[in-house]
Design a protein around this motif. Structure first.
Motif, PDB file in Angstrom:
ATOM      1  N   GLY A  57       0.788  -1.232   0.000  1.00 53.04           N
ATOM      2  CA  GLY A  57       0.000   0.000   0.000  1.00 53.04           C
ATOM      3  C   GLY A  57       0.816   1.275   0.000  1.00 53.04           C
ATOM      4  N   LEU A  58       1.921   1.312   0.754  1.00 52.79           N
ATOM      5  CA  LEU A  58       2.712   2.546   0.856  1.00 52.79           C
ATOM      6  C   LEU A  58       3.293   2.987  -0.484  1.00 52.79           C
ATOM      7  N   PRO A  59       3.938   2.109  -1.259  1.00 52.62           N
ATOM      8  CA  PRO A  59       4.452   2.551  -2.567  1.00 52.62           C
ATOM      9  C   PRO A  59       3.345   3.061  -3.492  1.00 52.62           C
ATOM     10  N   ILE A  60       2.176   2.410  -3.458  1.00 57.04           N
ATOM     11  CA  ILE A  60       1.065   2.854  -4.304  1.00 57.04           C
ATOM     12  C   ILE A  60       0.577   4.231  -3.859  1.00 57.04           C
ATOM     13  N   ALA A  61       0.485   4.421  -2.546  1.00 57.52           N
ATOM     14  CA  ALA A  61       0.047   5.719  -2.028  1.00 57.52           C
ATOM     15  C   ALA A  61       1.012   6.833  -2.427  1.00 57.52           C
ATOM     16  N   ILE A  62       2.304   6.546  -2.357  1.00 53.30           N
ATOM     17  CA  ILE A  62       3.319   7.537  -2.769  1.00 53.30           C
ATOM     18  C   ILE A  62       3.194   7.839  -4.252  1.00 53.30           C
ATOM     19  N   MET A  63       2.965   6.803  -5.052  1.00 56.11           N
ATOM     20  CA  MET A  63       2.792   6.988  -6.498  1.00 56.11           C
ATOM     21  C   MET A  63       1.574   7.851  -6.812  1.00 56.11           C
TER      22      MET A  63
END
Length: 263
Positions: A118-124
């Protein structure tokens, strides 16, 4: 005030009655059958009537800020009988649960998925500090308490966890009531799905396990026992997983992802 409170109680009873009258419904979609619980109809009905366009006259009184705050504040008291039911469901199947106890423990590592995926997607998607609150877990009471103590709910991290908490409250039970039987049709074992139902949310666990029971009624005791045991373990061990594994991992990943994004 008393009049608004009475209206709230009448509205709750009417909603429950309508939802129970509709009852459990199975919707076939090709080779897959989706089961919808009365809980889903109750959530959808209260969501629709809560839209601003309907909040006029009597509905404006039912959905007053005081009533909404009251419902949120005392929700825990409604959940207490459900917690007691967890223990009652676990006890008869305790030997069987202990035999696969290590699986319940390892399942807790799945809670790191919100950070790792979830964190990488949220940053993206452009989130920054909001992503810390939004991806620490599934945004239930444990994550809400941790973020509020560490950052306060007025912070960007607080807004992130509050957003997920609200989304989970509105759509979590609906999603789980559809997703659990969907995976059952794809060949997943009912025991595994029952175990996976205990994600730390009482409403989500109840929705998933109830739809599984409706599909496989002969395994009701096993499904409820596995789901309840998983929920209890998640509520207890999940706190330590969040504090000692998820939070440090998230902090490390966030620094690296944001740094690389700024290059």
């Amino acid at each position: 005030m008393k009049k608004n409170f009475v209206l709230l109680l009448i509205f709750v009873l009417a909603t429950i009655t309508i939802a129970e009258m509709i009852g459990f419904q199975s919707i076939p979609l090709g080779p897959v059958t989706i089961g919808l619980l009365p809980l889903v109809y109750a959530i959808l009905l209260t969501m629709i009537l809560g839209f601003q366009v309907f909040r006029k006259g009597i509905w404006k009184k039912v959905y007053s800020e005081r009533n909404v705050n009251f419902a949120g504040k005392y929700l825990i008291f409604i959940m207490l009988p459900l917690m007691a039911r967890y223990g009652a469901d676990v006890a008869p199947q305790i030997r069987e649960i202990l035999q696969v106890g290590w699986v319940f423990i390892i399942q807790e590592l799945g809670n790191l998925g919100t950070v790792i995926i979830g964190l990488p997607i949220a940053i993206m998607l452009g989130l920054r500090r909001e992503a810390i609150g939004a991806t620490l877990g599934i945004g239930r009471e444990g994550e809400l308490a941790y973020i509020s103590e560490k950052y306060t709910l007025e912070s960007k991290e607080g807004r992130g966890v509050l957003s997920i908490y609200i989304i989970g409250t509105l759509f979590g039970a609906i999603f789980f009531s559809v997703f659990a039987p969907l995976l059952l049709d794809f060949g997943f074992r009912v025991e595994a799905l029952a175990m996976a139902s205990g994600v730390g949310s009482g409403s989500m666990m109840s929705a998933a396990s109830a739809t599984l029971v409706a599909r496989v009624p002969e395994m009701e005791s096993t499904i409820l026992a596995y789901a309840s045991a998983s929920q209890l373990i998640t509520s207890f061990i999940g706190t330590f997983t969040m504090v000692f594994l998820a939070a440090p991992l998230q902090k490390l990943m966030y620094k690296r992802l944001v740094r690389s994004d700024n290059k």
